[in-house]
Design an enzyme around this catalytic site. Sequence first.
Site, short mmCIF file in Angstrom:
data_model
loop_
_atom_site.label_atom_id
_atom_site.label_comp_id
_atom_site.label_asym_id
_atom_site.label_seq_id
_atom_site.Cartn_x
_atom_site.Cartn_y
_atom_site.Cartn_z
N HIS A 21 -12.95 2.03 -15.63
CA HIS A 21 -11.67 1.37 -15.35
C HIS A 21 -10.54 1.82 -16.29
O HIS A 21 -9.43 2.03 -15.86
CB HIS A 21 -11.82 -0.15 -15.45
CG HIS A 21 -12.54 -0.75 -14.28
ND1 HIS A 21 -13.84 -0.47 -14.00
CD2 HIS A 21 -12.12 -1.60 -13.32
CE1 HIS A 21 -14.21 -1.13 -12.90
NE2 HIS A 21 -13.18 -1.82 -12.47
N LYS A 47 5.68 0.71 -6.40
CA LYS A 47 5.20 1.18 -5.09
C LYS A 47 3.84 1.84 -5.31
O LYS A 47 3.72 3.06 -5.42
CB LYS A 47 6.22 2.13 -4.46
CG LYS A 47 6.01 2.30 -2.96
CD LYS A 47 7.25 2.88 -2.31
CE LYS A 47 7.04 3.27 -0.86
NZ LYS A 47 6.74 2.17 0.05
N LEU A 74 9.20 -5.15 -3.16
CA LEU A 74 9.55 -3.76 -3.39
C LEU A 74 11.05 -3.65 -3.13
O LEU A 74 11.54 -4.11 -2.09
CB LEU A 74 8.79 -2.84 -2.41
CG LEU A 74 9.15 -1.38 -2.65
CD1 LEU A 74 8.43 -0.85 -3.88
CD2 LEU A 74 8.83 -0.53 -1.44
N TYR A 90 3.44 6.04 -4.89
CA TYR A 90 3.81 6.90 -3.77
C TYR A 90 5.23 6.62 -3.29
O TYR A 90 5.84 5.62 -3.68
CB TYR A 90 2.82 6.72 -2.61
CG TYR A 90 3.01 5.45 -1.80
CD1 TYR A 90 2.63 4.21 -2.32
CD2 TYR A 90 3.59 5.48 -0.54
CE1 TYR A 90 2.82 3.06 -1.58
CE2 TYR A 90 3.78 4.33 0.21
CZ TYR A 90 3.39 3.11 -0.32
OH TYR A 90 3.59 1.96 0.41
N ARG A 119 12.86 5.96 -7.72
CA ARG A 119 11.93 4.83 -7.62
C ARG A 119 10.51 5.27 -7.97
O ARG A 119 9.75 4.53 -8.60
CB ARG A 119 11.97 4.22 -6.21
CG ARG A 119 11.14 2.93 -6.12
CD ARG A 119 11.34 2.20 -4.81
NE ARG A 119 10.87 2.98 -3.68
CZ ARG A 119 11.03 2.63 -2.41
NH1 ARG A 119 11.65 1.50 -2.10
NH2 ARG A 119 10.59 3.39 -1.44
N GLU A 134 8.63 -10.55 1.51
CA GLU A 134 8.95 -9.36 2.32
C GLU A 134 7.87 -9.18 3.37
O GLU A 134 6.95 -10.00 3.47
CB GLU A 134 9.08 -8.12 1.43
CG GLU A 134 7.81 -7.79 0.67
CD GLU A 134 7.96 -6.62 -0.29
OE1 GLU A 134 8.79 -5.74 -0.05
OE2 GLU A 134 7.20 -6.58 -1.28
N1 PDD Z 1 6.91 1.02 3.16
N2 PDD Z 1 8.31 -3.46 1.23
C1 PDD Z 1 7.09 -2.88 1.27
C2 PDD Z 1 5.90 -3.66 0.82
C3 PDD Z 1 6.96 -1.54 1.74
O1 PDD Z 1 5.77 -0.95 1.76
C4 PDD Z 1 8.14 -0.86 2.16
C5 PDD Z 1 8.10 0.57 2.64
C6 PDD Z 1 9.37 -1.52 2.12
C7 PDD Z 1 10.65 -0.85 2.53
O2 PDD Z 1 11.06 0.09 1.55
P1 PDD Z 1 11.91 1.38 1.93
O3 PDD Z 1 13.14 0.88 2.64
O4 PDD Z 1 12.24 1.99 0.63
O5 PDD Z 1 11.06 2.23 2.82
C8 PDD Z 1 9.42 -2.82 1.63
C9 PDD Z 1 6.74 2.43 3.44
C10 PDD Z 1 7.65 2.94 4.49
C11 PDD Z 1 5.27 2.69 3.71
O6 PDD Z 1 4.47 2.20 2.92
O7 PDD Z 1 4.94 3.40 4.65
#
Ligand code: PDD
Length: 284
Positions: A102, A147, A204, A33, A52, A180
């Site tokens: 699976h 992601k 990520l 996603y 991405r 993170e």
């Molecule tokens: N989340 N790390 C993780 C685990 C994340 O789920 C996200 C983003 C980020 C930041 O990535 P970006 O700057 O590309 O949004 C880092 C999104 C916003 C979500 O799952 O809602």
Amino acid sequence: MPEIAFVNGEFMDLSDARVSVEDRGFQFGDGVYEVVRCYHGVPFALEEHLRRLERSASGIELGIPEETRRLGELAVEALRRSQIAEAVLYMQVTRGWAPRNHAFPEAAKPTVVITVRPAKPAPPDRAALGVSVITVPDERWLRCDIKSTDLLPNVMAKQKAVRAGAFEAVMIRDGAYVTEGASTNVFAVKDDAVYTAPEGPRILSGITRAIVLGLAREHGMPVVEEFFTPEFLARADEAFITSTTLEVVPCVRVDGRPMGDGRPGPLTHVLASAYSAEVTKRTA
Ligand code: PDD
């Protein structure tokens, strides 16, 4: 302002959108996603998000269908139909519908979903006061660069933060280093340099992270993309988290103890303002 969804080739009201209970996204978290923030009707950094998504899809050996190649156009069309100016655009591709097993189904067609909803405005005092974070063990797999919709460890981590009255859970791998946040990238500022975990399978690679690091360099701040310890974070002069929906948010407490002088730091403020200016420039 209708909340819009696109599901497998059709636009509809979000409340009418449905996928099968045998969708592999539902049963296995077998999908990828993206979340894109739209400012006054313009998606921000859409190309980066689409690239991405392609990398994530290829990371789970999910062939991108023709429809997905047009995902950018479809997203813009969904946004136009919704007429929501300040929106969060969500795009998801799963391995599709198939009887539960699976292994990859032989003939399933990927499920493509897009939704558009209004962005939640940030509380006005968040930037001025900052937020608290807690540290939690990083219990995820070792492909955090993908992601994936399979977010259970992130969900569990975020809930620990909520229970502790904190805003975000900062994940610690092997009891040793910060990776993170549950849904953000994490930064520390020490002696005017900006530290964050390096790209690779343990984080990520955030779109906001990349933009903020570029802005830090433009402002002459040394950038150190290396893992740091939870103790380093606790003793940092400043700290902040980033994401598409949150932008740049100062952190002022970790595990109940003040960080720096307990207030949002000056470099964080410079980077948050520079990020807002970048958004304005790119969505003008
Ligand atoms: N989340 N790390 C993780 C685990 C994340 O789920 C996200 C983003 C980020 C930041 O990535 P970006 O700057 O590309 O949004 C880092 C999104 C916003 C979500 O799952 O809602």
